[in-house]
Design a protein around this motif. Sequence first.
Motif, PDB file in Angstrom:
ATOM      1  N   ALA A   1       3.035   0.981   3.130  1.00 15.84           N
ATOM      2  CA  ALA A   1       4.294   2.013   2.657  1.00 15.84           C
ATOM      3  C   ALA A   1       3.498   3.243   2.642  1.00 15.84           C
ATOM      4  N   THR A   2       2.283   3.823   3.239  1.00 14.25           N
ATOM      5  CA  THR A   2       1.640   4.944   3.155  1.00 14.25           C
ATOM      6  C   THR A   2       2.144   6.120   3.783  1.00 14.25           C
ATOM      7  N   GLY A   3       3.508   6.353   3.800  1.00 11.65           N
ATOM      8  CA  GLY A   3       3.953   7.361   4.013  1.00 11.65           C
ATOM      9  C   GLY A   3       3.230   8.396   5.151  1.00 11.65           C
TER      10      GLY A   3
ATOM     11  N   TYR B   1       2.193   7.305  -8.693  1.00 12.64           N
ATOM     12  CA  TYR B   1       3.616   6.669  -8.143  1.00 12.64           C
ATOM     13  C   TYR B   1       4.748   7.822  -8.153  1.00 12.64           C
ATOM     14  N   GLY B   2       6.006   7.810  -6.591  1.00 11.87           N
ATOM     15  CA  GLY B   2       6.367   8.617  -6.266  1.00 11.87           C
ATOM     16  C   GLY B   2       5.993   9.001  -4.875  1.00 11.87           C
ATOM     17  N   GLY B   3       4.940   9.266  -4.696  1.00 13.51           N
ATOM     18  CA  GLY B   3       4.830   9.682  -2.663  1.00 13.51           C
ATOM     19  C   GLY B   3       4.980  11.304  -3.146  1.00 13.51           C
TER      20      GLY B   3
ATOM     21  N   ALA C   1       0.746  -1.268   0.066  1.00 13.49           N
ATOM     22  CA  ALA C   1      -0.129   0.109   0.202  1.00 13.49           C
ATOM     23  C   ALA C   1       0.788   0.940   0.157  1.00 13.49           C
ATOM     24  N   GLY C   2       1.179   1.565  -1.479  1.00 14.90           N
ATOM     25  CA  GLY C   2       1.526   3.214  -1.465  1.00 14.90           C
ATOM     26  C   GLY C   2       3.000   3.301  -2.015  1.00 14.90           C
ATOM     27  N   ALA C   3       2.638   3.870  -3.655  1.00 15.75           N
ATOM     28  CA  ALA C   3       3.341   3.444  -4.472  1.00 15.75           C
ATOM     29  C   ALA C   3       5.055   4.969  -3.843  1.00 15.75           C
ATOM     30  N   GLY C   4       5.076   5.930  -3.171  1.00 13.74           N
ATOM     31  CA  GLY C   4       6.201   6.234  -3.340  1.00 13.74           C
ATOM     32  C   GLY C   4       7.262   5.311  -3.087  1.00 13.74           C
ATOM     33  N   PRO C   5       8.560   5.910  -2.240  1.00 11.47           N
ATOM     34  CA  PRO C   5       9.601   6.001  -2.429  1.00 11.47           C
ATOM     35  C   PRO C   5      10.188   4.334  -2.453  1.00 11.47           C
ATOM     36  N   ALA C   6       9.518   4.229  -0.958  1.00 17.09           N
ATOM     37  CA  ALA C   6       9.348   2.478   0.040  1.00 17.09           C
ATOM     38  C   ALA C   6       8.296   1.933  -0.996  1.00 17.09           C
TER      39      ALA C   6
ATOM     40  N   ILE D   1      -0.063  -0.150  -4.747  1.00 16.51           N
ATOM     41  CA  ILE D   1      -1.452   0.515  -4.931  1.00 16.51           C
ATOM     42  C   ILE D   1      -1.444   1.731  -4.138  1.00 16.51           C
ATOM     43  N   ASP D   2      -1.407   2.553  -5.401  1.00 18.64           N
ATOM     44  CA  ASP D   2      -1.498   3.754  -4.839  1.00 18.64           C
ATOM     45  C   ASP D   2      -2.411   5.165  -4.544  1.00 18.64           C
ATOM     46  N   ALA D   3      -2.575   5.436  -3.630  1.00 18.31           N
ATOM     47  CA  ALA D   3      -4.607   6.523  -4.015  1.00 18.31           C
ATOM     48  C   ALA D   3      -4.546   7.765  -4.684  1.00 18.31           C
TER      49      ALA D   3
ATOM     50  N   GLY E   1      12.945  24.412   2.442  1.00 16.96           N
ATOM     51  CA  GLY E   1      13.565  25.815   1.915  1.00 16.96           C
ATOM     52  C   GLY E   1      13.954  25.598   0.308  1.00 16.96           C
ATOM     53  N   GLN E   2      14.063  23.727  -0.295  1.00 15.76           N
ATOM     54  CA  GLN E   2      14.031  23.325  -1.139  1.00 15.76           C
ATOM     55  C   GLN E   2      13.806  23.968  -2.413  1.00 15.76           C
ATOM     56  N   ALA E   3      11.994  24.498  -1.685  1.00 13.40           N
ATOM     57  CA  ALA E   3      11.336  25.138  -2.678  1.00 13.40           C
ATOM     58  C   ALA E   3      11.338  26.472  -2.702  1.00 13.40           C
TER      59      ALA E   3
ATOM     60  N   ARG F   1      13.645  18.673  -6.522  1.00 19.74           N
ATOM     61  CA  ARG F   1      15.254  18.311  -6.765  1.00 19.74           C
ATOM     62  C   ARG F   1      15.597  17.722  -5.867  1.00 19.74           C
ATOM     63  N   ILE F   2      15.787  16.159  -5.643  1.00 21.13           N
ATOM     64  CA  ILE F   2      16.861  15.924  -4.836  1.00 21.13           C
ATOM     65  C   ILE F   2      18.646  15.771  -4.484  1.00 21.13           C
ATOM     66  N   GLU F   3      18.494  16.348  -3.819  1.00 23.02           N
ATOM     67  CA  GLU F   3      20.369  16.348  -4.058  1.00 23.02           C
ATOM     68  C   GLU F   3      20.969  15.937  -3.052  1.00 23.02           C
TER      69      GLU F   3
HETATM   70  C1  LIG Z   1       8.462  18.421  -1.169  1.00 22.11           C
HETATM   71  C2  LIG Z   1       9.418  17.591  -0.682  1.00 22.11           C
HETATM   72  C3  LIG Z   1      10.990  17.558  -0.739  1.00 22.11           C
HETATM   73  C4  LIG Z   1      12.000  16.493  -0.470  1.00 22.11           C
HETATM   74  N1  LIG Z   1      12.918  16.420   0.205  1.00 22.11           N
HETATM   75  C5  LIG Z   1      13.520  15.299  -0.309  1.00 22.11           C
HETATM   76  C6  LIG Z   1      14.921  15.226  -0.181  1.00 22.11           C
HETATM   77  O1  LIG Z   1      15.885  16.292  -1.065  1.00 22.11           O
HETATM   78  N2  LIG Z   1      15.930  14.311   0.189  1.00 22.11           N
HETATM   79  C7  LIG Z   1      15.560  13.198   0.901  1.00 22.11           C
HETATM   80  O2  LIG Z   1      16.058  12.570   1.251  1.00 22.11           O
HETATM   81  N3  LIG Z   1      13.768  13.028   1.544  1.00 22.11           N
HETATM   82  C8  LIG Z   1      13.264  14.320   0.967  1.00 22.11           C
HETATM   83  N4  LIG Z   1      11.590  14.418   0.924  1.00 22.11           N
HETATM   84  C9  LIG Z   1      11.134  13.669   2.057  1.00 22.11           C
HETATM   85  C10 LIG Z   1      11.212  12.190   1.258  1.00 22.11           C
HETATM   86  O3  LIG Z   1      10.131  12.720  -0.121  1.00 22.11           O
HETATM   87  C11 LIG Z   1       9.890  11.366   2.047  1.00 22.11           C
HETATM   88  O4  LIG Z   1      11.058  10.967   3.456  1.00 22.11           O
HETATM   89  C12 LIG Z   1       9.864   9.512   0.956  1.00 22.11           C
HETATM   90  O5  LIG Z   1       8.972   9.944   0.391  1.00 22.11           O
HETATM   91  C13 LIG Z   1       9.422   8.539   1.958  1.00 22.11           C
HETATM   92  O6  LIG Z   1       8.770   8.166   0.482  1.00 22.11           O
HETATM   93  P1  LIG Z   1       7.981   6.892   1.336  1.00 22.11           P
HETATM   94  O7  LIG Z   1       7.511   6.161   0.230  1.00 22.11           O
HETATM   95  O8  LIG Z   1       7.879   6.246   2.956  1.00 22.11           O
HETATM   96  O9  LIG Z   1       6.275   7.577   1.858  1.00 22.11           O
HETATM   97  P2  LIG Z   1       6.005   8.851   0.554  1.00 22.11           P
HETATM   98  O10 LIG Z   1       6.507   9.174  -0.834  1.00 22.11           O
HETATM   99  O11 LIG Z   1       4.669   9.404   1.584  1.00 22.11           O
HETATM  100  O12 LIG Z   1       4.501   7.277  -0.644  1.00 22.11           O
HETATM  101  C14 LIG Z   1       3.309   7.381   0.710  1.00 22.11           C
HETATM  102  C15 LIG Z   1       2.294   7.042  -0.940  1.00 22.11           C
HETATM  103  O13 LIG Z   1       1.270   6.015  -0.625  1.00 22.11           O
HETATM  104  C16 LIG Z   1       0.395   6.375  -0.597  1.00 22.11           C
HETATM  105  N5  LIG Z   1      -0.547   6.479   0.181  1.00 22.11           N
HETATM  106  C17 LIG Z   1      -1.000   7.031   1.167  1.00 22.11           C
HETATM  107  N6  LIG Z   1      -2.727   6.474   1.534  1.00 22.11           N
HETATM  108  C18 LIG Z   1      -2.664   5.643   1.317  1.00 22.11           C
HETATM  109  C19 LIG Z   1      -3.930   4.357   0.704  1.00 22.11           C
HETATM  110  N7  LIG Z   1      -4.798   4.582   1.927  1.00 22.11           N
HETATM  111  N8  LIG Z   1      -3.589   3.633  -0.157  1.00 22.11           N
HETATM  112  C20 LIG Z   1      -2.669   3.705  -1.227  1.00 22.11           C
HETATM  113  N9  LIG Z   1      -1.804   4.695  -0.906  1.00 22.11           N
HETATM  114  C21 LIG Z   1      -1.733   5.282  -0.193  1.00 22.11           C
HETATM  115  C22 LIG Z   1       0.386   7.813  -1.561  1.00 22.11           C
HETATM  116  O14 LIG Z   1      -0.511   8.646  -2.165  1.00 22.11           O
HETATM  117  C23 LIG Z   1       1.734   8.500  -1.463  1.00 22.11           C
HETATM  118  O15 LIG Z   1       1.731   7.899  -3.310  1.00 22.11           O
HETATM  119  C24 LIG Z   1      11.200  15.501   0.586  1.00 22.11           C
HETATM  120  C25 LIG Z   1       9.520  15.458   0.733  1.00 22.11           C
HETATM  121  C26 LIG Z   1       8.544  16.364   0.516  1.00 22.11           C
HETATM  122  C27 LIG Z   1       7.410  16.868   0.392  1.00 22.11           C
END
Ligand SMILES: Cc1cc2nc3c(=O)[nH]c(=O)nc-3n(C[C@H](O)[C@H](O)[C@H](O)COP(=O)(O)OP(=O)(O)OC[C@H]3O[C@@H](n4cnc5c(N)ncnc54)[C@H](O)[C@@H]3O)c2cc1C
Length: 530
Positions: free
Chosen positions: A317-319, A239-241, A211-216, A234-236, A365-367, A248-250
Amino acid sequence: MRRFGTPCRYSAGERVYETGKPTPGLLVVLSGTIRVTGRDGHGHDFPVVDHVAGAFSGELGQLSGRRSLVDAVAVGGVEALLINPEQLHALLIAEAALGEKIMRALILRRVALIETGTGGPVLVGAASSGDVARLRNFLSRNGIPHMLLDPAGDPDARAFVERYAPRAEDLPLAVCPDGSVLRNPSENALAKCIGMLDASGADRVYDVAVAGAGPAGLATAVYAASEGLSVLVIDARSYGGQAGASARIENYLGFPTGISGQALAGRAYSQAQKFGASMLIPAEVVRLDCERAADGGPFALRLADGLAVRSRAVVIATGARYRRPDCANLKAMEGRGVWYWASPIEAKMCAGQEVVLVGGGNSAGQAAVFLAAHAAKVWMLVRAADLAASMSKYLIDRIAGIANIELRTRTEISCLSGPRESGLESVTWRHRDTKQEETRPIRHVFLFLGADPITEWLKDCDVAVDDKGFVKTGNGSGQPLETSVPGVFAIGDVRAGSVKRVGGAIGEGAAAVAQIHAFLARPGATAAQA
Ligand SMILES: Cc1cc2nc3c(=O)[nH]c(=O)nc-3n(C[C@H](O)[C@H](O)[C@H](O)COP(=O)(O)OP(=O)(O)OC[C@H]3O[C@@H](n4cnc5c(N)ncnc54)[C@H](O)[C@@H]3O)c2cc1C
């Protein structure tokens, strides 16, 4: 390639692919010519490419059997080798050198389709409209080609609007590849009409549901699928979260010049599909059902549309979700001038204008640095007395060196004003000590206030969380990423104690796979078939 495909023939003039319709798979031309054409926003055909003997048709959608983004006909009789998605995964993995060339071609072809807007929906509406930005963001974040026709400069679009959208709230219109017209659709309705939800995954039991298509989640998908597990992600939304929203992720290892979150996530998304992971996006998981798993059956993940998908192991992995400030009119202005990310789309919308950015963390800061390159001025509002406690030193120094960023400390946003139809017109902020308020005519506010874990969907399953709602792992089973419920794992930002970084999320996503293997091998783990 012959051992991966099935010979087939097309007679002269026969349709091979049709825009918006399911495709049989990738076609290697053995003799004859397959002529590929696209359709522009006005419905006119234009040539894309002629595939002659030795060439192959297809783009990224072929990895998952998606609907076609182009039309294709046989010019004269054609003999070809049909490679369906499953055969394509097998080929890409078995023939690494050839697989690399094919994968590269599929990606570049999708990029070309995105650049020309070929094959996806056509949006008709004002480029400055909040709902247009909402839909374009959704499509861009999911790598779907699309086109925008603005009635202000396009007589055909004007005529179309007069016919289909008599009321302002009907705009924007979305014309789907099958010709159907949606009025100011939700992301979900748009996704359905372009075939993103064709495969529900409800008909089988997966080894792992993520559950969740972020990086994790994407990292788990890549490693689990490449190690032979059947995986559904599955992502709501897309992809990418959160990372997908990062301009820009530096600090991600191996990219010394930085990489946009969208580019990084797009690569992972294609990579996961190359290994055969299935994707269900956009689909929200609303409940995790653990009852049958306790008796040796599979877990069930209930989706917002009423469907359920089943799996032997589950990865949470819903972040996390963006925090909202206490500010008058906020809800009404979301998507109408209030943004929780700063992608090139928003940057273009606020070019040459003043903007407000709220928040003092690294993402803020990045934004700020990114937006300052486009906006006339960035007012940066932070509640604290300075940035030192919340932001990395390199970003503080960079912000200090940018003339058009003005930092206001001990300051909070207090009111947003503007009509609902046209969106934000002015912003008020207040000094926390003097209570003095200032209002400026500003149309764009960016909120970067951090996030809370998304765990409401777990409440029926008794997954243990900490006092802030983050999922606890390391339940004594010897698996550091397993939750209090055996077979349910948590990774990335949603996990208690995670580092809230892309690198950390990806590392946990990869590490979880070995632990899933160990769980599936445990006596009494959920059966392979329900
Ligand atoms: C603007 C911004 C800039 C960033 N810059 C950096 C950086 O430069 N370097 C760095 O290391 N980190 C950075 N981060 C932090 C980094 O992006 C997060 O730590 C990382 O994305 C976490 O990944 P994750 O997969 O755990 O969760 P998330 O990225 O939060 O992904 C979770 C996913 O789950 C999905 N989801 C949530 N609930 C549900 C549900 N009920 N059903 C289905 N899907 C669901 C969401 O839609 C989302 O796509 C930044 C974050 C932001 C917001």
